[in-house]
Design an enzyme around this catalytic site. Structure first.
Site, PDB file in Angstrom:
ATOM      1  N   ARG A 146      -1.957  10.955   1.068  1.00  0.00           N
ATOM      2  CA  ARG A 146      -0.573  11.301   1.359  1.00  0.00           C
ATOM      3  C   ARG A 146      -0.545  12.746   1.845  1.00  0.00           C
ATOM      4  NH1 ARG A 146      -0.908   8.761  -3.567  1.00  0.00           N
ATOM      5  NH2 ARG A 146       0.193   6.759  -3.760  1.00  0.00           N
ATOM      6  N   HIS A 240       2.874   9.906   7.690  1.00  0.00           N
ATOM      7  CA  HIS A 240       2.531   8.782   6.821  1.00  0.00           C
ATOM      8  C   HIS A 240       1.933   7.616   7.611  1.00  0.00           C
ATOM      9  CE1 HIS A 240       2.734   7.769   2.621  1.00  0.00           C
ATOM     10  NE2 HIS A 240       3.145   6.554   2.890  1.00  0.00           N
ATOM     11  N   ARG A 243      -1.750   7.427   7.254  1.00  0.00           N
ATOM     12  CA  ARG A 243      -2.179   6.769   6.014  1.00  0.00           C
ATOM     13  C   ARG A 243      -2.158   5.248   6.186  1.00  0.00           C
ATOM     14  NH1 ARG A 243      -2.439   7.228   0.292  1.00  0.00           N
ATOM     15  NH2 ARG A 243      -1.155   5.757  -0.874  1.00  0.00           N
ATOM     16  N   HIS A 266      -3.255   3.288  -5.124  1.00  0.00           N
ATOM     17  CA  HIS A 266      -2.208   2.352  -5.528  1.00  0.00           C
ATOM     18  C   HIS A 266      -2.511   1.823  -6.923  1.00  0.00           C
ATOM     19  CE1 HIS A 266      -1.104   1.303  -1.075  1.00  0.00           C
ATOM     20  NE2 HIS A 266      -0.541   2.412  -1.488  1.00  0.00           N
ATOM     21  N   TYR A 275      -0.780  -4.500   3.755  1.00  0.00           N
ATOM     22  CA  TYR A 275      -1.629  -4.192   4.907  1.00  0.00           C
ATOM     23  C   TYR A 275      -2.410  -5.431   5.349  1.00  0.00           C
ATOM     24  CZ  TYR A 275      -0.600   0.631   3.627  1.00  0.00           C
ATOM     25  OH  TYR A 275       0.037   1.806   3.336  1.00  0.00           O
TER      26      TYR A 275
END
Length: 294
Positions: A146, A240, A243, A266, A275
């Site tokens: 991040r 972002h 990422r 996560h 994803y």
């Protein structure tokens, strides 16, 4: 109510270790709710009822706010009134039974590998700024961090010999490897840029601006926007997206979902699974365009 919001913010910071962005989001939602209560002539937080809260939510719906925004507002109110109840400020929690509607997660926007390569090629000069900017972009894409984690890095968090960084977020530490291109850029930055940018030898942040102070989110946002424009990328790019692109490109090339989850930090693998969905959609597009009988 203003004082209670301030106390709640301190509670989030000290006891919940919430990020600045999270706290700012709570404060914004609660301030808007406070303004609504004032417009209704409600001054005392102890007199707020479930009906008042439901009426406020209805107002947000009438304003056609996004379902994700309404869900976040409900979450903010629930946390706030839970805090007030535990603190003994109110005796009954009016937000107890208010449910947060499920919001379907949208597939994240990403850059293609070609766009990503083009973006990373932009800071190509030998000046101190170009060297620093390339190192930041390369490291962000190489690790999927991040932006808040990137700018919080300290010098001791990066290990060039073993090619990994140590990332601390919300009290949790994770180790993320990075590859050759990021290594080259980081060595260049540490040897030929950072030492000329810092003003105080005690400054320990890895990335600094031209004042020698730690790089800010806003500062890095401008860097990304500048190079995206220079690369001719039409999408409304955000930091972002790098990422998201990191995650999707890994999965496209066969990386196990659990490994991607660990690198992204996560706590729940369902967050990472979005994803996979995006990758499946891309495969379907490729099939429809390529198969003669599609």
């Amino acid at each position: 109510m203003k004082d209670y919001i301030s106390e709640f913010s301190e509670y989030l910071k000290i006891y919940r270790h919430s990020s600045e962005n999270t706290i700012a989001s709570y404060k914004r939602d609660l301030k808007n709710f406070s303004n609504y209560l004032n417009s209704c002539g409600i001054k005392d937080i102890k007199s707020v009822t479930k009906t008042n809260i439901m009426a406020y939510i209805y107002e947000l719906q009438k304003e056609q706010r996004a379902s994700s925004t309404i869900s976040r507002n409900i979450a903010s109110l629930r946390s706030f009134f839970h805090y007030l109840t535990r603190a003994g400020i109110i005796s009954t929690n009016p937000a107890t039974d208010i449910e947060i509607p499920k919001v379907e997660k949208k597939a994240p926007e990403i850059l293609s590998t070609e766009q990503m390569e083009l973006l990373l090629e932009q800071p190509s000069g030998n000046d101190k700024k170009s060297i620093r900017d390339k190192a930041m972009l390369e490291l962000l894409y190489a690790t999927g961090m991040r932006v808040s984690e990137l700018i919080a890095l300290k010098k001791e968090d990066i290990n060039l010999s073993l090619e990994y960084i140590r990332c601390n977020s919300h009290g949790k530490e994770r180790i993320i490897p990075f590859g050759k291109q990021a290594l080259i850029s980081m060595k260049e930055y540490l040897n030929n840029s950072r030492e000329f940018l810092i003003r105080d030898n005690n400054e320990n942040h890895l990335f600094v601006n031209f004042s020698g102070k730690p790089m800010t989110r806003q500062g890095f946002w401008k860097i990304v926007k500048y190079y995206a424009k220079k690369a001719g990328i039409q999408e409304d790019i955000t930091p972002h997206m790098l990422r998201h692109s990191f995650a999707v490109h890994l999965i496209e090339n066969g990386a196990p979902l659990e490994s991607v989850q660990e690198m992204l930090g996560h706590s729940d693998i369902s967050t990472t699974q979005i994803y996979t969905k995006l990758n499946k959609n891309k495969l379907k597009d490729v099939y429809l365009k390529s198969h003669p009988r599609a």
